[in-house]
Scaffold this motif. Structure first.
Motif, PDB file in Angstrom:
ATOM      1  N   THR A 122      27.998 -87.225  -3.194  1.00  0.00           N
ATOM      2  CA  THR A 122      28.448 -88.617  -3.129  1.00  0.00           C
ATOM      3  C   THR A 122      29.969 -88.678  -3.025  1.00  0.00           C
ATOM      4  O   THR A 122      30.519 -89.482  -2.267  1.00  0.00           O
ATOM      5  N   THR A 123      30.639 -87.802  -3.756  1.00  0.00           N
ATOM      6  CA  THR A 123      32.104 -87.829  -3.723  1.00  0.00           C
ATOM      7  C   THR A 123      32.635 -87.362  -2.369  1.00  0.00           C
ATOM      8  O   THR A 123      33.490 -88.027  -1.762  1.00  0.00           O
ATOM      9  N   LEU A 124      32.144 -86.224  -1.893  1.00  0.00           N
ATOM     10  CA  LEU A 124      32.702 -85.680  -0.642  1.00  0.00           C
ATOM     11  C   LEU A 124      32.416 -86.598   0.543  1.00  0.00           C
ATOM     12  O   LEU A 124      33.176 -86.623   1.507  1.00  0.00           O
ATOM     13  N   ALA A 125      31.341 -87.362   0.452  1.00  0.00           N
ATOM     14  CA  ALA A 125      31.026 -88.306   1.540  1.00  0.00           C
ATOM     15  C   ALA A 125      32.136 -89.337   1.713  1.00  0.00           C
ATOM     16  O   ALA A 125      32.331 -89.888   2.786  1.00  0.00           O
ATOM     17  N   GLN A 126      32.865 -89.562   0.618  1.00  0.00           N
ATOM     18  CA  GLN A 126      33.948 -90.557   0.694  1.00  0.00           C
ATOM     19  C   GLN A 126      35.255 -89.937   1.176  1.00  0.00           C
ATOM     20  O   GLN A 126      36.255 -90.638   1.345  1.00  0.00           O
ATOM     21  N   GLY A 127      35.260 -88.599   1.356  1.00  0.00           N
ATOM     22  CA  GLY A 127      36.415 -87.898   1.932  1.00  0.00           C
ATOM     23  C   GLY A 127      37.691 -87.924   1.123  1.00  0.00           C
ATOM     24  O   GLY A 127      38.783 -87.987   1.693  1.00  0.00           O
ATOM     25  N   PRO A 128      37.619 -87.848  -0.222  1.00  0.00           N
ATOM     26  CA  PRO A 128      38.873 -87.880  -0.982  1.00  0.00           C
ATOM     27  C   PRO A 128      39.586 -86.525  -0.939  1.00  0.00           C
ATOM     28  O   PRO A 128      38.968 -85.519  -0.607  1.00  0.00           O
ATOM     29  N   THR A 129      40.876 -86.521  -1.258  1.00  0.00           N
ATOM     30  CA  THR A 129      41.569 -85.237  -1.425  1.00  0.00           C
ATOM     31  C   THR A 129      41.390 -84.830  -2.877  1.00  0.00           C
ATOM     32  O   THR A 129      41.888 -85.502  -3.790  1.00  0.00           O
ATOM     33  N   LEU A 130      40.645 -83.762  -3.084  1.00  0.00           N
ATOM     34  CA  LEU A 130      40.390 -83.327  -4.459  1.00  0.00           C
ATOM     35  C   LEU A 130      41.354 -82.232  -4.873  1.00  0.00           C
ATOM     36  O   LEU A 130      41.677 -82.087  -6.041  1.00  0.00           O
ATOM     37  N   PHE A 131      41.750 -81.416  -3.901  1.00  0.00           N
ATOM     38  CA  PHE A 131      42.618 -80.275  -4.215  1.00  0.00           C
ATOM     39  C   PHE A 131      43.740 -80.201  -3.189  1.00  0.00           C
ATOM     40  O   PHE A 131      43.515 -80.516  -2.011  1.00  0.00           O
ATOM     41  N   GLN A 132      44.903 -79.771  -3.615  1.00  0.00           N
ATOM     42  CA  GLN A 132      46.049 -79.651  -2.716  1.00  0.00           C
ATOM     43  C   GLN A 132      46.432 -78.173  -2.633  1.00  0.00           C
ATOM     44  O   GLN A 132      46.703 -77.556  -3.668  1.00  0.00           O
ATOM     45  N   ALA A 133      46.452 -77.613  -1.418  1.00  0.00           N
ATOM     46  CA  ALA A 133      46.832 -76.194  -1.279  1.00  0.00           C
ATOM     47  C   ALA A 133      48.318 -76.020  -1.589  1.00  0.00           C
ATOM     48  O   ALA A 133      49.129 -76.898  -1.291  1.00  0.00           O
TER      49      ALA A 133
END
Ligand SMILES: Cc1cc2nc3c(=O)[nH]c(=O)nc-3n(C[C@H](O)[C@H](O)[C@H](O)COP(=O)(O)OP(=O)(O)OC[C@H]3O[C@@H](n4cnc5c(N)ncnc54)[C@H](O)[C@@H]3O)c2cc1C
Ligand code: SF4
Length: 448
Positions: A122-133
């Motif tokens: 459900t979260t990834l479907a919304q395309g958020p930035t979860l982690f920053q390289a």
């Protein structure tokens, strides 16, 4: 699943896999909330100890319960980058859910896998930035294979700022995650969407149709020596080899299939139909045999699973056998195939030899009528290309030898993990081993 759409790789339409229903579909919000509120948020939670990637299960479940889905997904993915597919394919019955306190009380354990899937999908479907390289370290890492082990390693290395290139010999990436897992758990395109998400985390290039070899003999090949020369470190996530054979008369020819190969065709081959196949004999007692039998049964075939020892000795999971039985699979214990019988080239039966409890032959034989034989007695061990990296060794079982805490091989620039090291376990083990390898690789790359 509605995450990022695959950019470069597509499973063609018209595959048998598309017709399979999801056995554990995505929860809706009300279902997820109801299940999350059952969790007791145990301290010293046994479910965490039972997870090879030690996901903080009570914490992510509590976050679901308070409506913080993004936080739940972050908790899961920071321990296991493939939290999406692990939520769908992990044998939770013998891992986290098997250790849940509810089970000890004879009650239904928390559906941890389904909650995990709900939070991540459900979260990834919304395309958020979860982690920053992190910013670039200028270091380059080559990863051989693009299965769960290499994908995880690439994602974690990229987050640390390293530049990664994955070399995959197949046209479709993902290894067994996209081409082996039973389609009622995870379909190929779902695995590819997760892979695309990992690729989006940092500087990762995936080159498909490129085989790593000892000596190049044509296009689409790159040598181990070239990789070592042009990269600062190498990760081997090679998986296992092809299906093993029975070595009995009548085996060669139409109608007898290596189970892994047939599973891959069901998942990826457009237009494949099992016309004229009413009965099938699946030979073996492991999880691949159970998956093969179950998939054929769901395709409407009458399936007999032929195993040379007794049910108690099967290496396949009891819950998978129970599921296959519910869908019509019959188990024939203590039988060993002697010969595949053909009429005008077409498979018509398998001659079976009775065996005792230890799998030792008895004098009795019988014929099992069948139109198709699927052989699921194991895969050949780690592809020998690993030996093209000087210093890398195989153990007596043909597994790549590594230092257990770091997953570093005998070559100080080469690490390895996943099935080629553990001999064939689960996706979550490949993830856990890749994580160990990356911790050590990162220290080496940073000169620590
Ligand atoms: C039929 C089947 C069903 C399964 N079901 C489940 C399940 O339900 N749940 C679960 O958790 N686990 C399951 N597993 C196990 C799981 O799929 C594996 O443990 C996992 O995929 C291992 O990941 P890996 O990266 O080590 O290897 P793989 O997934 O095998 O990936 C290795 C990759 O390396 C590539 N490669 C190899 N040699 C080279 C080379 N020389 N050059 C370039 N590329 C190369 C291969 O093409 C492949 O893509 C199943 C396994 C099978 C066989
Ligand atoms: S053991 Fe079961 S009840 Fe306890 S925290 Fe884990 S999932 Fe929740």
């Amino acid at each position: 699943m509605t995450m990022l759409a695959p950019k470069h790789w597509q499973f063609p339409p018209g595959r048998l896999e598309e017709g399979f229903e999801d056995k554990k579909p995505l929860y809706d919000e009300a279902e997820a909330m109801a299940e999350a509120t059952r969790c007791l948020y145990c301290s010293d939670a046994p479910c965490i100890q039972a997870c090879p990637t030690t996901i903080d299960i009570p914490t992510f479940i509590r976050k679901i319960g308070t409506g913080n889905l993004k936080g739940a997904a972050r908790t899961i993915l920071s321990a296991n980058l493939l939290g999406q597919s692990c939520g769908q394919v992990c044998p939770v019955e013998v891992l986290c859910a098997g250790a849940c306190v509810y089970k000890a009380w004879g009650r239904e354990p928390i559906a941890i896998g389904r909650l995990q899937r709900y939070a991540v999908e459900t979260t990834l479907a919304q395309g958020p930035t979860l982690f920053q390289a992190r910013s670039s370290t200028g270091k380059r890492v080559a990863l051989v294979g693009s299965g769960p082990a290499s994908i995880t390693a690439a994602g974690l290395l990229a987050l640390e700022g390293h530049t990664c290139t994955l070399f995959e010999r197949q046209a479709l990436p993902g290894g067994l995650d996209s081409l082996g897992i039973a389609p009622y758990k995870l379909k190929g395109p779902e695995a590819l969407r997760e892979l695309e998400w990992v690729l989006s985390l940092g500087r990762i290039e995936l080159r498909t149709g490129v085989e790593v070899v000892e000596r190049a003999s044509g296009p689409g090949q790159v040598t181990a020596a070239e990789l070592l020369e042009s990269h600062d470190a190498v990760f081997l996530g090679l998986g296992l080899g092809v299906d093993s054979h029975l070595g009995i008369p009548g085996e060669a020819g139409e109608g007898v299939h290596g189970a892994l190969h047939l599973i891959e065709r069901i998942k990826a081959e457009p237009g494949l139909r099992l016309e004229g196949v009413r009965r099938a004999a699946v030979v073996g007692g492991g999880n691949t045999a159970l998956d093969m039998a179950h998939e054929l049964a769901l395709l409407g075939v009458k399936v007999t699973l032929v195993y040379r020892r007794s049910e108690e000795e099967m290496s396949g999971y009891a819950h998978e056998l129970a599921g296959a039985r519910l869908d019509g699979v019959r188990l024939l214990e203590n039988r060993q195939p002697l010969e595949v019988l053909r009429q005008e080239g077409k498979v018509v039966a398998v001659r079976l030899l009775a065996t005792n409890r230890d799998g030792k032959p008895l004098p009795d034989t019988e014929e099992l009528l069948t139109d198709l034989v699927a052989v699921a007695i194991g895969q050949e061990r780690a592809p020998r290309v690993s030996l093209a990296f000087p210093g890398v060794e195989l153990d007596a079982q043909g597994r790549v030898k590594v230092e257990p805490l770091t997953h570093r091989t005998g070559n100080p620039k080469v690490w390895s993990g996943g099935d080629c090291v553990n001999g064939g376990k689960e996706v979550v083990n490949a993830v856990a081993e890749a994580r160990l390898a990356v911790q050590s690789m990162h220290r080496y790359l940073m000169g620590e």
